[in-house]
Design a protein around this motif. Structure first.
Motif: not given
Length: 161
Positions: A47, A81-82
């Motif tokens: 991320q 999405k996270r």
């Protein structure tokens, strides 16, 4: 004569002679250090990489992010999405091509950048290397990756003869 030619084949089957294992072990060690450094940001290492790309380049299509990070859409989509669920990014379908999705950093994601500013220095310090050595290592690894990416698969097959 190259040093590779002077060692018997059996020597190359030793684990401590495998460059891939050294890179693997270093990558695992880096992941552990990044896990701790990113904990306060609430980001995983993948991320963090996505956020780095977006902070640097602004709004990008998912495909562009994947190309920069060497990730396919099957790996990238759950990451995005996270990040979107956490409020760091926003995904939008392109008006010109609805198959294309663009991603941009939200105000919350931009604020996260400020909190992330110290991460690279902490990681650099954890290596115990000075900036010149870090730069040299990064350049050598980048060149190695480029060489391996451009490798003809036939070069890896045993020659018949």
């Amino acid at each position: 004569m190259d040093a590779l030619d002077t060692l018997p084949d059996e020597e190359f089957l030793r684990l401590d002679r495998q460059i891939c294992f050294s890179l693997h072990a270093a990558a695992r060690a880096f992941n552990g250090v990044y896990r701790e450094a990113l904990k306060e940001l609430g980001l995983t290492y993948p991320q963090y990489l996505v956020m780095l790309v977006l902070w640097e380049h602004g709004e990008l299509p998912v495909k562009g992010i994947g190309e920069r990070l060497r990730l396919d859409s099957g790996t990238l989509s759950p990451l995005l999405k996270r990040l979107e669920a956490a409020g760091h990014v926003e995904r939008r379908r392109s008006a010109e091509d609805e198959r294309s999705v663009t991603v941009r950093v939200t105000a919350e994601g931009a604020a996260l950048r400020e909190r992330a500013l110290g991460v690279p220095r902490r990681i650099g310090a954890a290596t115990g290397l000075d900036l010149a050595d870090i730069t040299d290592l990064r350049e050598r690894l980048t060149a190695l990756a480029a060489r391996l990416d451009g490798l003809d698969p036939d070069e890896l097959r045993p020659s018949c003869g």
